[in-house]
Design an enzyme around this catalytic site. Structure first.
Site, PDB file in Angstrom:
ATOM      1  N   HIS A  21     114.464  35.074  16.806  1.00  0.00           N
ATOM      2  CA  HIS A  21     113.052  35.346  16.545  1.00  0.00           C
ATOM      3  C   HIS A  21     112.712  36.766  16.990  1.00  0.00           C
ATOM      4  CE1 HIS A  21     108.572  34.300  17.457  1.00  0.00           C
ATOM      5  NE2 HIS A  21     108.711  34.957  16.317  1.00  0.00           N
ATOM      6  N   GLU A  48     113.754  36.405  20.770  1.00  0.00           N
ATOM      7  CA  GLU A  48     113.807  35.057  21.338  1.00  0.00           C
ATOM      8  C   GLU A  48     114.984  34.339  20.660  1.00  0.00           C
ATOM      9  OE1 GLU A  48     110.272  31.892  22.472  1.00  0.00           O
ATOM     10  OE2 GLU A  48     110.230  32.838  20.505  1.00  0.00           O
ATOM     11  N   SER A  91     109.366  31.647  13.366  1.00  0.00           N
ATOM     12  CA  SER A  91     108.534  31.776  14.565  1.00  0.00           C
ATOM     13  C   SER A  91     108.092  30.422  15.091  1.00  0.00           C
ATOM     14  CB  SER A  91     107.311  32.653  14.272  1.00  0.00           C
ATOM     15  OG  SER A  91     106.603  32.151  13.161  1.00  0.00           O
ATOM     16  N   ASN A 105     105.297  31.461  20.800  1.00  0.00           N
ATOM     17  CA  ASN A 105     104.105  30.998  20.091  1.00  0.00           C
ATOM     18  C   ASN A 105     103.430  29.801  20.731  1.00  0.00           C
ATOM     19  OD1 ASN A 105     103.740  32.920  18.046  1.00  0.00           O
ATOM     20  ND2 ASN A 105     105.558  32.140  17.006  1.00  0.00           N
TER      21      ASN A 105
END
Length: 282
Positions: free
Chosen positions: A138, A150, A117, A188
């Site tokens: 991800h 992702e 992540s 993130n």
């Protein structure tokens, strides 16, 4: 492609296995811990039973999905694989060691993907002799439910690897969004500062955790408030990602809220520990 190995039997790993097996792939779930493997398969079974009860899948589909899953406690089962997805703990040294081993043991043509992540795909690729076949996949938690994957491209990831990975994601019934490697990627880099600010609001007495979450749910149409989401992700994971953003981008801008550091130090990690911003009994 029809053979995949997933390294790591935790929440993300067993979710990824579930999705691949449900879509017809033969999957090997690998973890150093036999107990973790047992818990991972038990979780998949429980989630399939839940889908059966809802009428989303038939009993036969559930049985077929479980029948496609094998487990192993070592990496010596990587022959005849098209893809390996690493979903081990979010620790650079552990991931680097795993990719060094995967590069040595997996077939030359196999794509090696990381579910990281936040850890640099560029740095992961440096541990291998096939940087063109290293990519980020991800998945979001809970994997069987969330549509986004992702897809993170490193500077040496080949266009063919990206194309094949996107095709795999689409075949799993999910949406691939391509991004370039950078600290925190997109998900993130945007999400964690919001969670961190929400924690600052609680820490500074601006509002309770419940109030912060209600504002974001009712005012911003978020299905889950940022603090409930932090508990789901794991406060230790949130803290680790904030530190990645600090190291890679800006020390002050991405400073973790003191309350976040305190809660992690106390072992209040969210759902997995039973206590975070909320208490959990399940």
């Amino acid at each position: 492609m029809s053979n995949v190995a997933v390294v790591g039997a935790g929440t993300m790993g067993n979710g990824i296995v579930h999705v691949f097996a449900q879509h017809g792939w033969d999957v090997t779930l690998i973890d150093v811990s036999a107990d973790a493997l047992g818990r991972g398969v038990a979780t998949i079974k429980k989630n399939l039973e839940r889908l059966e009860k809802k009428g989303a899948i038939s009993h036969q589909q559930s049985a077929d999905t479980l029948g496609r899953i094998r487990t192993s406690t070592n990496l010596d089962t990587l022959h005849n694989l098209d893809l390996v997805v690493e979903a081990a703990t979010e620790n650079p040294e552990i991931k680097f060691d795993i990719f060094e081993d995967l590069d040595r043991l997996a077939p030359n043509g196999a794509i090696l993907a990381s579910n990281t992540s936040s850890i640099s795909i560029t740095e992961i690729a440096k541990q291998t002799r096939r940087p063109d076949r290293i990519i980020g996949m991800h998945f979001m938690n809970p994997v069987p439910v969330m549509k986004l994957v992702e897809v993170i491209r490193g500077p040496e990831t080949s266009s063919d690897t990206v194309k094949r990975t996107v095709e795999i994601v689409q075949a799993l019934g999910k949406t691939a969004v391509e991004v370039n490697d950078a600290p925190g990627f997109v998900s993130n880099r945007v999400l964690m500062p919001m969670i961190n600010e929400a924690i600052f609001c609680v820490d500074e007495g601006v509002a309770t955790a419940e109030a912060v979450d209600q504002v974001m749910k009712l005012g911003m149409n978020h299905p889950l408030g940022p603090l409930a989401l932090a508990d789901l992700i794991g406060l230790d994971v949130c803290l680790a990602i904030m530190k990645v953003l600090q190291d890679g981008l800006d020390v002050q801008k991405y400073r973790p809220a003191p309350l976040l550091e305190q809660m992690v130090a106390k072992g209040q990690l969210g759902r997995k520990s039973g206590q975070g911003f909320y208490a959990y009994r399940d």
